[in-house]
Design a protein around this motif. Structure first.
Motif, PDB file in Angstrom:
ATOM      1  N   LYS A  42       0.824  -1.210   0.000  1.00  0.00           N
ATOM      2  CA  LYS A  42       0.000   0.000   0.000  1.00  0.00           C
ATOM      3  C   LYS A  42       0.863   1.266   0.000  1.00  0.00           C
ATOM      4  CE  LYS A  42      -3.771  -2.215   2.569  1.00  0.00           C
ATOM      5  NZ  LYS A  42      -4.604  -2.144   3.797  1.00  0.00           N
ATOM      6  N   ILE A  43       2.015   1.211   0.638  1.00  0.00           N
ATOM      7  CA  ILE A  43       2.824   2.424   0.749  1.00  0.00           C
ATOM      8  C   ILE A  43       3.899   2.509  -0.328  1.00  0.00           C
ATOM      9  CG2 ILE A  43       2.490   2.541   3.240  1.00  0.00           C
ATOM     10  CD1 ILE A  43       5.373   1.543   3.555  1.00  0.00           C
ATOM     11  N   ARG A  44       4.094   1.425  -1.061  1.00  0.00           N
ATOM     12  CA  ARG A  44       5.181   1.384  -2.040  1.00  0.00           C
ATOM     13  C   ARG A  44       5.087   2.525  -3.053  1.00  0.00           C
ATOM     14  NH1 ARG A  44       8.879  -2.000  -4.517  1.00  0.00           N
ATOM     15  NH2 ARG A  44       9.027  -1.766  -6.769  1.00  0.00           N
ATOM     16  N   ASP A  45       3.909   2.674  -3.688  1.00  0.00           N
ATOM     17  CA  ASP A  45       3.774   3.708  -4.715  1.00  0.00           C
ATOM     18  C   ASP A  45       3.997   5.097  -4.145  1.00  0.00           C
ATOM     19  OD1 ASP A  45       3.291   1.806  -6.591  1.00  0.00           O
ATOM     20  OD2 ASP A  45       1.109   2.040  -6.591  1.00  0.00           O
ATOM     21  N   GLU A  46       3.502   5.329  -2.929  1.00  0.00           N
ATOM     22  CA  GLU A  46       3.646   6.656  -2.337  1.00  0.00           C
ATOM     23  C   GLU A  46       5.110   6.977  -2.039  1.00  0.00           C
ATOM     24  OE1 GLU A  46       1.798   9.342   1.312  1.00  0.00           O
ATOM     25  OE2 GLU A  46       1.280   7.221   1.140  1.00  0.00           O
ATOM     26  N   VAL A  47       5.852   5.997  -1.503  1.00  0.00           N
ATOM     27  CA  VAL A  47       7.270   6.212  -1.200  1.00  0.00           C
ATOM     28  C   VAL A  47       8.054   6.499  -2.482  1.00  0.00           C
ATOM     29  CG1 VAL A  47       9.379   5.103  -0.375  1.00  0.00           C
ATOM     30  CG2 VAL A  47       7.259   4.862   0.930  1.00  0.00           C
ATOM     31  N   LEU A  48       7.821   5.701  -3.520  1.00  0.00           N
ATOM     32  CA  LEU A  48       8.548   5.895  -4.777  1.00  0.00           C
ATOM     33  C   LEU A  48       8.146   7.198  -5.446  1.00  0.00           C
ATOM     34  CD1 LEU A  48       8.485   2.275  -6.284  1.00  0.00           C
ATOM     35  CD2 LEU A  48      10.275   3.382  -4.947  1.00  0.00           C
ATOM     36  N   ASN A  49       6.882   7.565  -5.329  1.00  0.00           N
ATOM     37  CA  ASN A  49       6.432   8.828  -5.924  1.00  0.00           C
ATOM     38  C   ASN A  49       7.111  10.021  -5.251  1.00  0.00           C
ATOM     39  OD1 ASN A  49       4.644  10.456  -7.619  1.00  0.00           O
ATOM     40  ND2 ASN A  49       3.644  11.016  -5.702  1.00  0.00           N
TER      41      ASN A  49
END
Length: 802
Positions: free
Chosen positions: A428-435
């Motif tokens: 769930k947090i992967r995309d937000e961290v990479l963004n």
């Protein structure tokens, strides 16, 4: 009292190498160019024996005591030295008594050097204050602790503060070579040779500490022969293994009770608040490696859980508390997983179990040196003195309580420690961290594009897509090694102030009065335009308090007073066109101390005429310049070529990070007479014949201002850019259109449109006829009385890096 600074000849054979090689003159002193470089205030004060009270602040081995010894060797004053660890009030009283006797009997000043001055308590420091204040004592304090926090505020307010930094690798290599070549105090009598990489290993692991380097060098050299000392001329070969044994392990620069303690915990908390797991892991690794108390780290994370995460994730405090209890049960070394677990949770909000990211950060700490970026340092104690925290953007002030900014040290830009998996909550947090990582990189690129567009749109990587450079493309893959390598040297963190001088109200009032005086002589909006030019140049210059600045054609006083204020521990020099200009400027600073006065010299001609630059600056006695300010120095193409030649031929006169700040008007893109008449004089009642003449004049102007016949118009901004690029200079550029409110006199109108004596008038007459020129002249003269026109000037601002 110590005889540390005795200068009598003595036997060095029983002293450690670090003591034997301690410099005794400014020329022998290694490093700290921002303090004792050519032209800096402290160097001038030492050379002129006009020292005032100073405090030297920096880590061990950076040269604080050595610098005091150099001062002792240069001064005619009595010199007393005390060590605060071993002395008390009785020694202070004895020193003051001796100082009074020196003043009364011999008229000599007394310099009191106090090593580890922060070790004295408040009452001991207070005992010095009256005598420093009345001039009986000139204090030199040395401390490893931040003086704004550990030294009596009254003493700091009466002293200049100079921050010494860990020595660079080049500085350490120079110190090592001095020791190896010195026949009297070092190893110059022997043929000392090193295996490839051996000396470099000693330098690398000395961590900026010259004393540590020399101690290791001494151990390596003196334990290699079968007996010491060997015969003169004997070969001594130092292997890599010997070097590694001589200096076992690099220490992480950190003091649990001092500045690094506060700065690193500040960086850690700001990284948690900024939701940057990479930076959070790195600063956590720094603290753990240095032996910080884990309970202290957990306590700060518990605070952060409520202060920065809050109700956005009510589980945060429970998670951190659980980790803290688990740590108490397990202990070190396995307890490091719980520290990393809590830090990652707080920096990503949802729970993360990727504790191994911490050990990647730990590996980076063990293998690379990195200082805390200035904007992440703790600003609560010394923001005014050293500028710590300057440039930090508070995430809560931005939308979504996040803002893109760099939290890792500059030399770790793009480094990745935390790689979220696709499992569980981490998915769930992967995309937000990479963004967020991409946004951080994009924000750095956006600023760099403004300052260096040539790096993005003329890159050799841009061959396949002229519309979009490889750098811009890399935003889609911000973690590529190409991006890290390409940007490593571009993004330079904002430097902290390394020096501090208490406010001098008299000096500031005098400079303010001088500025008001010269402004009052300007009419129209001229003062406003000059202020804009000054503000833009200064914003591009990155002036520091210890900068050495040269202002060419300083007669108009536009920059000189402001720069004098901004460089209290550096130097400001002015070159004037006329003796009258020098006389006027000097009257403004008659009441200043000699060391605070700007030195002015007379130029014998154009800055770029044959050898004029070198001849003129030679009058400043071997000065080196960090910043040079120039205005409107190009009148033709030839001036641009001469400028490049002068900059290259006089490289020794500029420091390593020198910059030329240039405000240059571009005549060919500035106000054209036809445009002015059409836009500001012509009305709806103007006859058709006149309008046709003006239309032809406008076409002529476009051609005339791009003609090779007219040297002052045959170049533009693009020509300057091309010339600088071909010469190998890097630069940033700002372009502005300045609007000056000005009157036009009949004499000017006649001069411009004179078909016999003016090149412009002659060429225009051949284009539209003499009668047509006369008609336009009459129109202009009839409409200029008591009118103020908007006169457009295309102005460019250049920061050229040498």
């Amino acid at each position: 009292m110590s005889d540390l600074f005795d200068s009598a000849e003595k036997d060095y054979s029983h002293e450690p190498l670090a003591a034997r090689m301690r410099p005794v003159t400014l020329d022998e002193y290694v490093g700290q160019d921002h303090i004792v470089g050519k032209g800096r205030l402290l160097r001038r004060a030492i050379a002129a024996d006009q020292l005032t009270s100073v405090i030297f602040y920096g880590p061990p081995g950076t040269g604080k005591t050595t610098l005091a010894r150099v001062i002792a060797n240069h001064t005619s004053s009595a010199f007393i030295t005390l060590n605060a660890v071993l002395t008390g009030v009785a020694d202070i009283r004895e020193s003051i008594k001796n100082a009074e006797q020196q003043k009364k009997l011999y008229g000599r000043k007394t310099i009191l050097f106090v090593d580890e001055v922060h070790r004295w308590n408040k009452s001991q420091q207070d005992a010095l204050l009256p005598w420093v204040e009345n001039g009986t004592i000139i204090l030199i304090g040395a401390t490893t602790e931040n003086p704004f926090f550990e030294v009596n505020k009254a003493l700091v307010s009466r002293s200049r503060v100079f921050q010494l930094k860990p020595l660079t690798k080049e500085d350490l290599l120079k110190a090592a070579r001095q020791a190896l070549s010195n026949k009297e105090r070092g190893y110059g009598k022997y043929d000392v040779q090193f295996e490839d990489g051996a000396l470099e290993h000693l330098v690398e692991t000395a961590n900026g500490d010259c004393r540590s380097l020399l101690n290791a060098l001494e151990l390596a050299v003196e334990t290699t022969p079968e007996k010491w000392p060997p015969e003169a001329g004997e070969k001594i070969f130092i292997s890599r293994e010997t070097a590694e044994e001589s200096i076992q392990k690099k220490a992480v620069l950190y003091d649990r009770d001092g500045d690094y303690h506060y700065d690193i915990i500040s960086a850690f908390i700001k990284s948690l608040r900024g939701r940057d797991p990479d930076a959070a892991c790195y600063w956590l690794a720094r603290m753990v490696k240095a032996g910080e108390d884990p309970h202290f780290i957990f306590r700060r994370m518990l605070i952060s859980a409520c202060e920065d995460t809050g109700l956005a994730d009510p589980n945060a405090i429970s998670i951190v508390e659980s980790c803290a209890r688990a740590f108490d049960r397990v202990g070190l070394p396995e307890g490091r997983y719980f520290l990393a677990h809590a830090a990652l949770y707080l920096s990503t909000a949802p729970k993360s179990n990727s504790s191994m990211a911490f050990f990647d950060a730990l590996h980076s700490v063990e293998t690379q040196d990195a200082d805390v970026p200035n904007h992440l340092k703790d600003s609560s104690r010394d923001a005014e003195g050293f500028g710590h925290g300057s440039g930090y953007m508070y995430p809560h002030a931005y939308r979504d309580h996040w803002v893109a900014q760099q939290y890792l040290p500059g030399n770790l830009t793009g480094k990745i420690f935390y790689n979220p998996s696709t499992q569980g909550y981490e998915a769930k947090i992967r995309d937000e961290v990479l963004n967020r990582r991409e946004l951080q990189i994009a924000s750095l690129l956006e600023e760099e594009i403004k300052n260096h567009p040539e790096n993005f749109y003329t890159s050799e990587y841009n061959k396949n897509s002229p519309q979009r450079s490889a750098t811009a493309k890399s935003c889609a893959e911000p973690l590529s090694q190409w991006w890290i390598d390409q940007h490593q040297s571009w993004f330079k963190p904002k430097e902290e102030n390394l020096t501090f001088t208490p406010q001098d109200r008299q000096k500031n009032a005098l400079l303010d009065k001088a500025e008001r005086s010269w402004r009052s002589r300007l009419d129209s909006n001229r003062a406003e335009l000059l202020e804009k030019i000054k503000t833009t140049l200064l914003s591009m210059s990155e002036i520091y308090r210890h900068s050495r600045v040269l202002v060419w054609n300083a007669d108009d006083a536009l920059l000189i007073f402001d720069l004098c204020r901004k460089t209290p521990e550096g130097a400001t020099y002015g070159v004037c066109r006329t003796k009258k200009g020098i006389e006027i400027l000097k009257t403004y600073q008659n009441t200043l101390d000699d060391l605070d006065k700007t030195k002015f010299v007379l130029s014998s001609g154009n800055i770029f005429s044959e050898n004029n630059f070198a001849r003129t600056v030679a009058q400043f006695n071997d000065a080196v310049f960090d910043r040079v300010f120039l205005r409107d120095c190009f009148a033709a193409k030839e001036d641009i070529f001469r400028c490049i030649k002068v900059l290259k031929e006089n490289a020794p006169l500029f420091s390593e990070d020198a910059r030329i700040l240039l405000s240059q008007r571009i005549p060919c893109d500035s106000q054209k007479l036809s445009d002015l008449i059409i836009e500001q004089i012509v009305t709806k009642d103007t006859d058709t014949q006149t309008l046709e003449l003006l239309k032809n004049m406008q076409a002529f102007d476009r051609k005339f201002y791009s003609s090779e016949k007219t040297q002052i118009y045959s170049w533009d901004c693009n020509f300057i850019k091309q010339s600088l690029s071909e010469a190998g200079f890097k630069f940033s550029l700002k372009e502005e259109c300045l609007i000056e409110k000005r009157r036009i006199s009949p004499a000017e109108a006649n001069l411009w449109l004179d078909s016999e004596n003016s090149l412009y008038g002659k060429e225009l007459a051949s284009e539209i006829s003499s009668a047509g020129v006369d008609k336009i002249r009459q129109l202009l003269i009839n409409n200029i009385s008591d009118r103020i026109f908007n006169w457009k000037a295309a102005n460019t601002f250049w920061c050229i890096k040498l």
